[in-house]
Design a protein around this motif. Structure first.
Motif, short mmCIF file in Angstrom:
data_model
loop_
_atom_site.label_atom_id
_atom_site.label_comp_id
_atom_site.label_asym_id
_atom_site.label_seq_id
_atom_site.Cartn_x
_atom_site.Cartn_y
_atom_site.Cartn_z
N ILE A 332 0.84 -1.20 0.00
CA ILE A 332 0.00 0.00 0.00
C ILE A 332 0.87 1.25 0.00
N GLY A 333 2.03 1.16 0.66
CA GLY A 333 2.91 2.31 0.75
C GLY A 333 3.40 2.83 -0.58
N ASP A 334 3.27 2.04 -1.64
CA ASP A 334 3.64 2.49 -2.99
C ASP A 334 2.48 3.20 -3.69
N HIS A 335 1.32 3.28 -3.02
CA HIS A 335 0.12 3.83 -3.67
C HIS A 335 -0.61 4.78 -2.73
N LEU A 336 0.11 5.68 -2.07
CA LEU A 336 -0.50 6.53 -1.06
C LEU A 336 -1.14 7.80 -1.62
N LEU A 337 -0.81 8.17 -2.84
CA LEU A 337 -1.33 9.43 -3.38
C LEU A 337 -2.85 9.53 -3.33
N PRO A 338 -3.61 8.49 -3.71
CA PRO A 338 -5.07 8.61 -3.61
C PRO A 338 -5.56 8.81 -2.18
N VAL A 339 -4.86 8.23 -1.20
CA VAL A 339 -5.25 8.40 0.19
C VAL A 339 -5.00 9.85 0.62
N TRP A 340 -3.89 10.42 0.17
CA TRP A 340 -3.62 11.83 0.47
C TRP A 340 -4.73 12.72 -0.10
N GLN A 341 -5.13 12.42 -1.33
CA GLN A 341 -6.18 13.22 -1.97
C GLN A 341 -7.50 13.10 -1.21
N ALA A 342 -7.83 11.90 -0.78
CA ALA A 342 -9.09 11.67 -0.07
C ALA A 342 -9.14 12.50 1.20
N LYS A 343 -8.06 12.47 1.98
CA LYS A 343 -8.05 13.23 3.25
C LYS A 343 -8.10 14.71 2.97
N THR A 344 -7.30 15.20 2.02
CA THR A 344 -7.26 16.63 1.72
C THR A 344 -8.62 17.15 1.28
N HIS A 345 -9.26 16.43 0.36
CA HIS A 345 -10.55 16.88 -0.16
C HIS A 345 -11.61 16.86 0.94
N ARG A 392 -0.84 18.50 0.14
CA ARG A 392 -0.86 19.10 -1.21
C ARG A 392 0.56 19.18 -1.77
N GLU A 393 1.53 19.43 -0.90
CA GLU A 393 2.93 19.46 -1.36
C GLU A 393 3.35 18.07 -1.83
N TRP A 394 2.99 17.04 -1.09
CA TRP A 394 3.33 15.68 -1.49
C TRP A 394 2.65 15.31 -2.81
N ILE A 395 1.41 15.70 -2.95
CA ILE A 395 0.68 15.42 -4.20
C ILE A 395 1.32 16.16 -5.36
N GLY A 396 1.63 17.44 -5.14
CA GLY A 396 2.24 18.24 -6.19
C GLY A 396 3.60 17.72 -6.62
N ARG A 397 4.42 17.31 -5.65
CA ARG A 397 5.73 16.78 -5.99
C ARG A 397 5.59 15.48 -6.77
N VAL A 402 8.99 14.11 -8.80
CA VAL A 402 10.17 14.25 -7.95
C VAL A 402 9.84 13.55 -6.63
N PRO A 403 10.85 13.10 -5.87
CA PRO A 403 10.55 12.41 -4.62
C PRO A 403 9.65 13.24 -3.71
N TRP A 404 8.58 12.60 -3.23
CA TRP A 404 7.61 13.32 -2.42
C TRP A 404 8.08 13.56 -1.00
N PHE A 405 8.97 12.70 -0.51
CA PHE A 405 9.40 12.79 0.89
C PHE A 405 10.89 13.05 0.97
N GLU A 406 11.25 14.11 1.69
CA GLU A 406 12.67 14.43 1.86
C GLU A 406 12.96 14.62 3.35
#
Length: 406
Positions: A332-345, A392-397, A402-406
């Protein structure tokens, strides 16, 4: 005309159940509504006004069979997966946000114990969970704020266990849970990832709890906690000594973010339901018209419901996608972007919808009551870590590759 033993009036458009509930989860949702109406709602205002932990509501949720909702049936859990979890969280939140958030965090803690723990730990703790014992997650620390995944505390080896010293900032069910999974660092670990999970009982020596006084979610008891020289035996280490970031990405983050997204969606629906009920019942004596008879009011109701349904659709699609990942054996950790979008929205729309609900309700909505409480409760979503700005920063990156987490 009769559908499912319900008499429908001619000309009234019915909202199809497939639009509000994933197929196959209708009975689960109906049962959750009964628990919400009969158990959560009657206590919600008292919990809010008195900052009273919703222990009885959580006990009723467990009695209904929802204490270990994501645990496999082979270990007496409900095995409802991410989709069942999301359906329950969204439904419960229409009645009491505090109970729902405590339950969401409890579910994440229970699943972490199950996924990262060993069979002996499961046998020791899951039976209690089924009977109503509550688990909590102690992660965020004042030093790193909403970056709850970064912790500075540590627990070096000490005899046949570890000596934990940690200051935690927001711990849902602090002082009320039966046990906590505490995220800390192992200075003795030989792994690059020093993150370690320790299970601490609520009655152990060295624990300090502090009051929680907030704008909303007042029943959560999400106050700070201090763990002062708390001894944790090795058999209460969950997983390995270090290396626990895997479970952050694949268990805790997906459940926490999906659960909160479902919660804010439910809070928005609860607020709108209250506003609709008020608009239909309130009649102006000078015109003889109900508030709902004005077109401008109906348009506001429609706009709000569309926003809620957009969030609900995202939440349920993400939940079903996560269940498919589990079925396929994918991380699941390779597919977190949709979860980020769900929480943000969800955390965005709950602010707008609760504002609309208050506006539709007029002066009565501003008074202490359901709509006002939902507005205060829902405002927590956007500032709860990871905040909407971080997500939103993680989604945008991710979008610009580019790597989302630094």
């Amino acid at each position: 005309m009769t559908v499912n033993n319900t008499v429908l009036e001619e000309g009234i458009m019915q909202i199809p159940q497939w639009w509000t509930c994933p197929s196959g989860y209708e009975e689960l949702q109906e049962k959750a509504h009964l628990v919400g109406k009969n158990e959560l709602l009657p206590r919600a205002s008292i919990s809010d006004q008195q900052s009273l932990y919703p222990r009885e509501s959580l006990r009723k949720i467990a009695e209904a069979g929802f204490g270990a909702v994501t645990v496999p049936a082979s270990d007496d859990g409900l095995e409802a997966g991410f989709t069942g979890f999301a359906v329950l969280a969204e439904t419960f939140a229409q009645y009491c946000a505090s109970s729902t958030m405590c339950w969401v965090m409890h579910t994440a803690a229970t699943q972490t114990l199950y996924a990262a723990g060993n069979p002996e730990q499961r046998r020791r703790f899951i039976p209690g969970v089924l009977k109503g014992e509550v688990g909590g997650l102690a992660f965020s620390e004042p030093a790193t704020g909403s970056h709850f995944w970064n912790v500075v505390s540590s627990a070096p080896r000490h005899g046949d266990g570890y000596l934990l010293n940690a200051h935690k900032s927001f711990v849902t069910s602090a002082g009320e849970a039966d046990w906590y999974i505490v995220c800390t660092n192992s200075p003795d670990s030989k792994l690059d990832d020093k993150l370690m999970f320790l299970l601490v009982h609520n009655d152990q020596e060295g624990l300090e709890f502090f009051p929680f006084n907030a704008m909303g979610l007042r029943g959560n008891s999400s106050g700070p906690m201090k763990f002062n020289d708390v001894f944790v035996p090795t058999n209460n280490r969950i997983g390995t000594e270090g290396g626990m970031n895997y479970f952050n990405d694949n268990v805790i983050d997906p459940l926490f973010l999906l659960g909160t997204a479902a919660c804010w969606t439910g809070v928005a629906q609860g607020a709108l339901n209250a506003a609709i009920d008020s608009a239909k019942k309130k009649v102006h004596a000078d015109t003889g018209k109900s508030v709902a008879s004005y077109q401008v009011i109906r348009h506001e109701l429609a706009k709000a419901q569309i926003l809620i349904d957009s969030s609900r659709s995202i939440v349920y699609r993400v939940a079903q996608g996560l269940d498919q990942l589990v079925k396929n054996g994918e991380k699941i950790g390779d597919h977190l972007l949709p979860v980020w979008q769900a929480k943000t929205h969800a955390a965005d729309i709950v602010i707008q919808v609760t504002n609309q609900a208050l506006q539709v309700s007029g002066g009565r909505g501003y008074l202490t009551g359901q709509v006002e409480k939902f507005l205060r409760d829902g405002r927590a979503g956007a500032v709860m870590g990871p905040t909407n700005e971080i997500l939103r920063e993680w989604i945008g990156r991710s979008l610009i590759e580019v790597p989302w987490f630094e």
